[in-house]
Design a protein around this motif. Structure first.
Motif, PDB file in Angstrom:
ATOM      1  N   PHE A  16      -9.580   1.812   9.338  1.00 58.58           N
ATOM      2  CA  PHE A  16      -8.361   1.035   9.118  1.00 58.58           C
ATOM      3  C   PHE A  16      -8.459  -0.305   9.846  1.00 58.58           C
ATOM      4  O   PHE A  16      -7.781  -0.545  10.841  1.00 58.58           O
ATOM      5  CB  PHE A  16      -7.133   1.818   9.595  1.00 58.58           C
ATOM      6  CG  PHE A  16      -6.968   3.135   8.902  1.00 58.58           C
ATOM      7  CD1 PHE A  16      -6.490   3.193   7.609  1.00 58.58           C
ATOM      8  CD2 PHE A  16      -7.311   4.315   9.545  1.00 58.58           C
ATOM      9  CE1 PHE A  16      -6.344   4.405   6.963  1.00 58.58           C
ATOM     10  CE2 PHE A  16      -7.168   5.535   8.909  1.00 58.58           C
ATOM     11  CZ  PHE A  16      -6.688   5.583   7.611  1.00 58.58           C
ATOM     12  N   LYS A  17      -9.300  -1.178   9.341  1.00 59.08           N
ATOM     13  CA  LYS A  17      -9.585  -2.457  10.002  1.00 59.08           C
ATOM     14  C   LYS A  17      -8.358  -3.352  10.104  1.00 59.08           C
ATOM     15  O   LYS A  17      -8.186  -4.073  11.073  1.00 59.08           O
ATOM     16  CB  LYS A  17     -10.673  -3.203   9.234  1.00 59.08           C
ATOM     17  CG  LYS A  17     -12.002  -2.538   9.255  1.00 59.08           C
ATOM     18  CD  LYS A  17     -12.985  -3.281   8.380  1.00 59.08           C
ATOM     19  CE  LYS A  17     -14.246  -2.481   8.275  1.00 59.08           C
ATOM     20  NZ  LYS A  17     -14.788  -2.401   6.960  1.00 59.08           N
ATOM     21  N   LYS A  18      -7.499  -3.320   9.096  1.00 58.30           N
ATOM     22  CA  LYS A  18      -6.369  -4.249   9.048  1.00 58.30           C
ATOM     23  C   LYS A  18      -5.125  -3.730   9.769  1.00 58.30           C
ATOM     24  O   LYS A  18      -4.158  -4.457   9.912  1.00 58.30           O
ATOM     25  CB  LYS A  18      -6.022  -4.550   7.591  1.00 58.30           C
ATOM     26  CG  LYS A  18      -7.151  -5.268   6.875  1.00 58.30           C
ATOM     27  CD  LYS A  18      -6.803  -5.546   5.439  1.00 58.30           C
ATOM     28  CE  LYS A  18      -7.981  -6.225   4.742  1.00 58.30           C
ATOM     29  NZ  LYS A  18      -7.715  -6.474   3.332  1.00 58.30           N
ATOM     30  N   THR A  19      -5.169  -2.500  10.223  1.00 57.42           N
ATOM     31  CA  THR A  19      -4.021  -1.916  10.911  1.00 57.42           C
ATOM     32  C   THR A  19      -3.988  -2.380  12.365  1.00 57.42           C
ATOM     33  O   THR A  19      -5.036  -2.543  12.998  1.00 57.42           O
ATOM     34  CB  THR A  19      -4.087  -0.377  10.851  1.00 57.42           C
ATOM     35  OG1 THR A  19      -4.223   0.013   9.489  1.00 57.42           O
ATOM     36  CG2 THR A  19      -2.851   0.260  11.425  1.00 57.42           C
ATOM     37  N   ASN A  20      -2.788  -2.558  12.872  1.00 62.11           N
ATOM     38  CA  ASN A  20      -2.576  -2.967  14.257  1.00 62.11           C
ATOM     39  C   ASN A  20      -3.259  -1.965  15.198  1.00 62.11           C
ATOM     40  O   ASN A  20      -3.039  -0.764  15.105  1.00 62.11           O
ATOM     41  CB  ASN A  20      -1.074  -3.035  14.525  1.00 62.11           C
ATOM     42  CG  ASN A  20      -0.749  -3.572  15.894  1.00 62.11           C
ATOM     43  OD1 ASN A  20      -1.599  -3.634  16.772  1.00 62.11           O
ATOM     44  ND2 ASN A  20       0.490  -3.948  16.062  1.00 62.11           N
ATOM     45  N   LYS A  21      -4.080  -2.473  16.113  1.00 60.88           N
ATOM     46  CA  LYS A  21      -4.849  -1.605  17.014  1.00 60.88           C
ATOM     47  C   LYS A  21      -3.967  -0.775  17.939  1.00 60.88           C
ATOM     48  O   LYS A  21      -4.315   0.340  18.298  1.00 60.88           O
ATOM     49  CB  LYS A  21      -5.857  -2.430  17.800  1.00 60.88           C
ATOM     50  CG  LYS A  21      -6.943  -2.995  16.909  1.00 60.88           C
ATOM     51  CD  LYS A  21      -8.073  -3.544  17.703  1.00 60.88           C
ATOM     52  CE  LYS A  21      -9.141  -4.218  16.940  1.00 60.88           C
ATOM     53  NZ  LYS A  21      -9.290  -4.048  15.550  1.00 60.88           N
TER      54      LYS A  21
END
Length: 166
Positions: A70-75
């Motif tokens: 999930f690269k685009k999700t907030n870390k």
């Protein structure tokens, strides 16, 4: 110390215990108890603290897997999801009273991490080999993870088939 516990038997007489493991009526793989026998010389609190720290790698590797997929999700959201594992009663109890299943799960999660790196980052032989090694280790600790070799093999085969243009 519980002197009749299997890890203490391995610690006191390794080869005899290994040869007679079936007679001990223990249904799990002896791998975890062999590992535990190496630290059974320390007191019980040290052993629990040792395994607690080893098992803290589980939410860390889970987060690393989530971060790749999930690269685009907030870390920070991914960290929250990953560290929710710490709230599971099974995780907490097996971290204090170590069990082969949680050790197998740790190695299985590491194998998933390398599989995800193989699939999403770079299909290199290194990641495929590390995936296989950690999956094998997880199956030695808890044999129920061994069935995933079929899934990983099919995914790797499909991936290499698509790359070659077949």
């Amino acid at each position: 110390k519980t002197l009749n516990h299997i890890s203490y038997k391995f610690s006191n007489n390794f080869f005899f215990t290994l040869q007679n493991y079936d007679d001990l009526n223990h249904r799990q793989s002896p791998t975890f108890y062999i590992l535990k026998s190496f630290i059974s010389k320390f007191d019980e609190n040290f052993q629990r603290l040792f395994f607690l720290h080893v098992f803290l790698l589980i939410p860390i590797f889970f987060y690393k897997c989530l971060k790749i997929v999930f690269k685009k999700t907030n870390k920070s959201k991914l960290k929250t999801i990953a560290f929710l594992i710490l709230l599971f009663p099974t995780f907490r109890s097996y971290s204090i009273w170590p069990d082969p299943h949680l050790m197998g799960f740790l190695f299985f999660l590491i194998s998933i991490y390398y599989f995800i790196k193989f699939k999403y980052k770079a299909e290199t032989l290194k990641y495929a080999i590390l995936n296989t090694i950690f999956l094998s280790m997880s199956a030695y600790f808890s044999p129920n993870f061994g069935v995933f070799v079929i899934y990983f093999y099919l995914e790797k085969f499909q991936s290499s088939f698509q790359t070659t243009g077949g």
